[in-house]
Design an enzyme around this catalytic site. Structure first.
Site, mmCIF file in Angstrom:
data_model
loop_
_atom_site.group_PDB
_atom_site.id
_atom_site.type_symbol
_atom_site.label_atom_id
_atom_site.label_comp_id
_atom_site.label_asym_id
_atom_site.label_seq_id
_atom_site.Cartn_x
_atom_site.Cartn_y
_atom_site.Cartn_z
ATOM 1 N N ASN A 137 34.068 -14.512 37.044
ATOM 2 C CA ASN A 137 33.448 -15.992 37.013
ATOM 3 C C ASN A 137 34.379 -16.537 38.339
ATOM 4 O OD1 ASN A 137 35.480 -16.229 35.215
ATOM 5 N ND2 ASN A 137 34.663 -18.273 34.634
ATOM 6 N N GLU A 235 43.070 -17.438 28.110
ATOM 7 C CA GLU A 235 42.219 -18.470 28.330
ATOM 8 C C GLU A 235 40.882 -17.747 28.289
ATOM 9 O OE1 GLU A 235 39.117 -20.186 29.575
ATOM 10 O OE2 GLU A 235 39.871 -19.943 31.863
ATOM 11 N N CYS A 269 33.849 -21.253 31.749
ATOM 12 C CA CYS A 269 34.066 -21.689 30.340
ATOM 13 C C CYS A 269 34.137 -23.213 30.173
ATOM 14 C CB CYS A 269 35.511 -21.087 30.146
ATOM 15 S SG CYS A 269 35.592 -19.295 30.180
ATOM 16 N N GLU A 438 48.273 -22.696 31.158
ATOM 17 C CA GLU A 438 48.478 -22.382 32.660
ATOM 18 C C GLU A 438 48.374 -23.724 33.288
ATOM 19 O OE1 GLU A 438 46.478 -18.328 33.226
ATOM 20 O OE2 GLU A 438 45.203 -19.592 32.217
#
Length: 459
Positions: A137, A235, A269, A438
């Site tokens: 993505n 993630e 997301c 992150e």
């Protein structure tokens, strides 16, 4: 991890046209094993460099990305269907991440801890070889989220891009080499998740895995890493809430809502796909929202005027269609017909709060709008999902903003905005949205071991 994948090569499709734009060899388990051996040798050389020299090389890498920004962006448009404006931002984000990580190389310091009878210090040492498994993505920036800090901390990186989007990753590896990074320090291995991805996860020479993708696959990776007590950052999915209180600037909230879930065709997301609106302004919000949805320009991602491109693949298109049966009431935009994986911007207004479209990650340009009564009801609805990645709160009441921010179980919240990701602030999720953080000032430390050394001063 794809089941329908040629184990020797893969055709990369343009999702806007369905045309084949490249054929890429697929890495095998043996290829991964050889790459890890090469990476381990390169990492020893890299870690031995003076910190200033590592930083200088990473900045050269950033300059090389900047010099090829338009090329990288156009490649992203073709392989991922991203709008050209978004793709330019993504290439720029890779450049900025490398610059930011380079600035941390000489600041990756340990501590001196007061103890009796001597001196105690901590030393941060690189892990060794890091495996980064990137999604389709946002192929460029998310690959850099793991790669840039891992390299800056003194590690080697093996990047496995998604099956559908390997081209920008391969080009970045070429630019790294041209910028002067040691050969084999940063390697890209396209291939099937079930082959190359599994081999990377299970390899004893890989010290850490960084994975971005579905919660289902993330759980599988976490279980495999547990067998070797291997570090992992995950993630994963999201079903983020966009909470609009009656005291908010409703016009501003409605104007911002469309692209909060339509950006990148909803394949994000952090997409605000659960729009929660307080009852006194519910009808007004929908009146304001409809023109914004209906006017979104969906089409050729290479056109500067386009706001939303296609979905990544036919399986993803079918997945999104399954969530939106034709009899659901709501708001619908338009999309091209013919070749390409197109789905029109869609807002569902008649779904129950526990309907699949309201609680599961659709990963497409689809949002639901649900009414709520009061602050407690808003928090209940926002938390009524297994995910906890991001979200927004629209209110003029600072106290309410702080209370709701504290009550919503999500890792990244914005007040009167939809901002989720900045490379200089931490990013990660609660619940089944992931594990670890992150980006931000602590990113490099996540790729190090802490060694404690005590030096006796007693005679």
């Amino acid at each position: 991890m794809s089941d329908a994948y040629d184990l020797t090569e893969h055709q990369v499709l343009n999702p806007a046209t369905e045309e084949v734009i490249a054929t890429v060899p697929a890495a095998t388990a043996a290829d991964v094993d050889a790459a890890v051996a090469r990476a381990a040798r390169a990492q020893t050389t890299w870690a031995a460099l003076a910190p200033a020299d590592r930083a200088r090389l990473l900045r050269r890498f950033a300059v090389a990305v900047d010099e090829h920004l338009e090329e990288l962006a156009r490649l992203e448009v073709r392989e991922a269907g991203h709008t050209v404006g978004n793709a330019r931002w993504e290439a720029g984000n890779v450049r900025d991440l490398l610059d930011y990580a380079a600035g941390g190389v000489e600041r990756l310091t340990g501590r001196q801890i007061p103890v009796a009878g001597g001196l105690d210090i901590t030393i941060l040492e690189p892990l060794g070889v890091v495996g980064v498994i990137a999604p389709w993505n946002f192929p460029m920036p998310i690959a850099a989220w793991g790669t840039a800090p891992a390299l800056a901390a003194g590690n080697a990186v093996i990047l496995k891009p998604a099956e559908t989007t390997p081209l920008t990753a391969l080009r970045l590896a070429e630019l790294a080499l041209a910028a002067g990074l040691p050969e084999h320090l940063f390697q890209v291995l396209p291939g099937a998740g079930a082959v190359a991805g599994d081999a990377l996860v299970e390899h004893p020479g890989v010290a850490k895995i960084v994975f971005t993708g579905s919660t289902r696959v993330g759980k599988q990776i976490m279980a495999k890493c547990a067998q070797r007590v291997k570090r992992v950052t995950l993630e994963l999915g999201g079903k983020s809430a966009n909470i609009v209180f009656a005291d908010a600037d409703v016009e501003a909230a409605a104007a911002a809502a469309p692209m909060s879930f339509l950006d990148n065709s909803g394949q994000d997301c952090c997409a605000r796909t659960r729009i929660l609106v307080q009852r006194p302004v519910y009808d007004r919000f929908l009146e304001l929202l409809a023109p914004g949805i209906e006017s979104v320009v969906v089409g050729d991602p290479a056109d500067e005027k386009t706001q939303m491109g296609p979905l990544i693949s036919r399986p993803q298109l079918e997945r999104v269609r399954a969530y939106v049966p034709g009899d659901l009431p709501g708001i619908r935009g338009t999309a091209p017909e013919g070749p390409g994986f197109w789905f029109a911007p869609t807002v569902v207004t008649g779904a129950a709060p526990d309907a699949p479209v309201a609680v599961e990650e659709v990963f497409g340009p689809v949002a639901v709008v649900l009414p709520f009564d009061d602050e407690a009801d808003a928090v209940r609805l926002a938390n009524a999902t297994e995910y906890g990645l991001s979200g927004s709160i629209w209110t003029r009441d600072v106290g309410r903003a702080l209370r709701v921010s504290g009550a919503v179980a999500a890792g990244n919240l914005s007040v009167n905005s939809h901002s989720s990701v900045r490379y200089w602030t931490p990013f990660g999720g609660y619940k089944q949205s992931g594990l670890g953080r992150e980006l931000g000032p602590d990113a490099l430390a996540a790729f190090t071991e802490t060694k404690n050394v005590f030096i006796s001063t007693e005679a």
